[in-house]
Design a protein around this motif. Structure first.
Motif, PDB file in Angstrom:
ATOM      1  N   ASP A  69       8.205   1.629  -2.561  1.00 22.76           N
ATOM      2  CA  ASP A  69       7.108   1.991  -2.772  1.00 22.76           C
ATOM      3  C   ASP A  69       6.760   1.389  -3.708  1.00 22.76           C
ATOM      4  N   PRO A  70       5.569   0.204  -3.546  1.00 19.32           N
ATOM      5  CA  PRO A  70       4.976  -0.977  -3.696  1.00 19.32           C
ATOM      6  C   PRO A  70       3.263  -0.149  -4.568  1.00 19.32           C
ATOM      7  N   LEU A 100       2.869   3.426  -3.267  1.00 19.86           N
ATOM      8  CA  LEU A 100       2.972   3.920  -2.091  1.00 19.86           C
ATOM      9  C   LEU A 100       4.567   4.719  -1.644  1.00 19.86           C
ATOM     10  N   LYS A 101       4.177   6.059  -1.494  1.00 19.49           N
ATOM     11  CA  LYS A 101       5.483   6.117  -1.354  1.00 19.49           C
ATOM     12  C   LYS A 101       5.956   6.096   0.017  1.00 19.49           C
ATOM     13  N   SER A 102       6.887   5.062  -0.271  1.00 19.99           N
ATOM     14  CA  SER A 102       7.515   4.966   1.110  1.00 19.99           C
ATOM     15  C   SER A 102       9.323   4.214   0.872  1.00 19.99           C
ATOM     16  N   LEU A 111       1.484   9.041  -1.981  1.00 18.49           N
ATOM     17  CA  LEU A 111       1.219   8.333  -3.055  1.00 18.49           C
ATOM     18  C   LEU A 111       1.868   9.010  -4.152  1.00 18.49           C
ATOM     19  N   GLU A 112       2.455   8.389  -5.394  1.00 21.14           N
ATOM     20  CA  GLU A 112       3.233   8.017  -6.191  1.00 21.14           C
ATOM     21  C   GLU A 112       2.511   7.881  -7.262  1.00 21.14           C
ATOM     22  N   ASN A 127      14.890   1.615  -6.598  1.00 22.13           N
ATOM     23  CA  ASN A 127      15.328   1.713  -4.447  1.00 22.13           C
ATOM     24  C   ASN A 127      16.570   2.435  -4.007  1.00 22.13           C
ATOM     25  N   GLY A 128      17.177   2.726  -4.336  1.00 25.81           N
ATOM     26  CA  GLY A 128      18.494   3.402  -3.112  1.00 25.81           C
ATOM     27  C   GLY A 128      19.427   2.243  -3.613  1.00 25.81           C
TER      28      GLY A 128
END
Ligand code: ADP
Ligand code: MG
Length: 239
Positions: free
Chosen positions: A130-131, A123-125, A90-91, A37-38
């Motif tokens: 990205d949960p 979820l692409k966030s 969406l992933e 996550n970065g």
């Protein structure tokens, strides 16, 4: 001749530019790598070129196999043209062998073959990390219509079948991968990238990792694995 225009979006792995055709985007693959996550970041010289080449080759292969996608043409060692879509946030992950978050979350041992392909949605966030979500979340949050979701499922499984066979023919195991889809004129289209940044690929004999896990887990030279993937695919796919 199509002209490159303004930078529309800079993501973690690619830059997207507009073009003189409103339906076409100019994608440039970057050398930056991010993971966890970065939290982990690096510039890895040559990664952009390798991902551009591998992604272009895979999209061309899928097109040949009758699976429509956003890829138009490769422009240079780091750039290609794609059809502009409205990305669905969406992933879409397909897993064949347990690895990564599946092992951490559910305690399945890494390397265990799953009894059938497992589809997951995230979820692409970036903000939310990205949960993992389910089809009910997708419906309630209006992320995709039920028709689009059924098509996403079917297409993801078809891509899995085609790519599992492709990689197997060059002695690579397709452990899992992530897809992104978008809408173009009310039609669903496979988009984004398919590369060792977005797939887990293991050598068929030694199970050596040849994908972004080399960076995530500090296993050595990332581009060496990516070069090996390109070399093996290049020997199989002539497009
Ligand atoms: P991210 O940091 O979100 O993973 P990337 O650098 O991988 O971003 O890619 C840049 C962005 O391009 C992503 O948000 C991706 O969803 C988007 N994208 C990929 N293909 C298309 C397309 N055909 N049309 C519009 N956007 C796209
Ligand atoms: Mg990305």
């Amino acid at each position: 001749m199509l002209e490159k225009q303004e930078l529309l979006y800079e993501g973690k792995a690619k830059k997207l530019y507009g073009t003189s055709d409103p339906n076409v985007l100019w994608v440039e693959y970057k050398d930056s790598a991010t993971a966890l996550n970065g939290q982990k970041k690096a510039i890895i010289s040559g990664k952009g070129e390798l991902n551009n080449a591998i992604s272009a080759l895979i999209f061309r292969f899928l097109t040949q196999e009758g699976l429509e996608n956003h890829f138009i043409e490769q422009l240079s060692s780091t750039e290609h043209l794609v059809q502009r879509v409205q990305i669905i946030p969406l992933e879409v992950v397909v897993r064949n062998i347990a690895a990564g978050s599946l092992c951490k979350r559910l305690g399945v041992p890494e390397g265990e073959k799953l009894k059938r392909p497992l589809l997951e949605f995230y979820l692409k966030s970036d903000e939310l990390g990205d949960p993992l979500i389910n089809e009910d979340h997708i419906a309630v949050l209006d992320l995709a219509t039920s028709t689009a979701l059924q098509e996403i499922r079917a297409t993801a499984l078809k891509v899995n079948k085609l790519l599992t066979e492709l990689f197997l023919s060059c002695n690579l195991l397709l452990v899992d991968f992530k897809l992104e889809f978008g809408m173009r004129n009310n039609e669903l289209l496979l988009a984004d990238e398919i590369s060792p940044d977005t797939c887990r690929l293991w050598d068929g004999d030694t199970q050596r990792k040849l994908d972004k896990d080399v960076f995530r887990q500090d296993l050595g030279d990332l581009t060496e694995g990516y070069r090996e993937v390109l070399k093996r695919l290049g020997g199989i796919v002539h497009v």
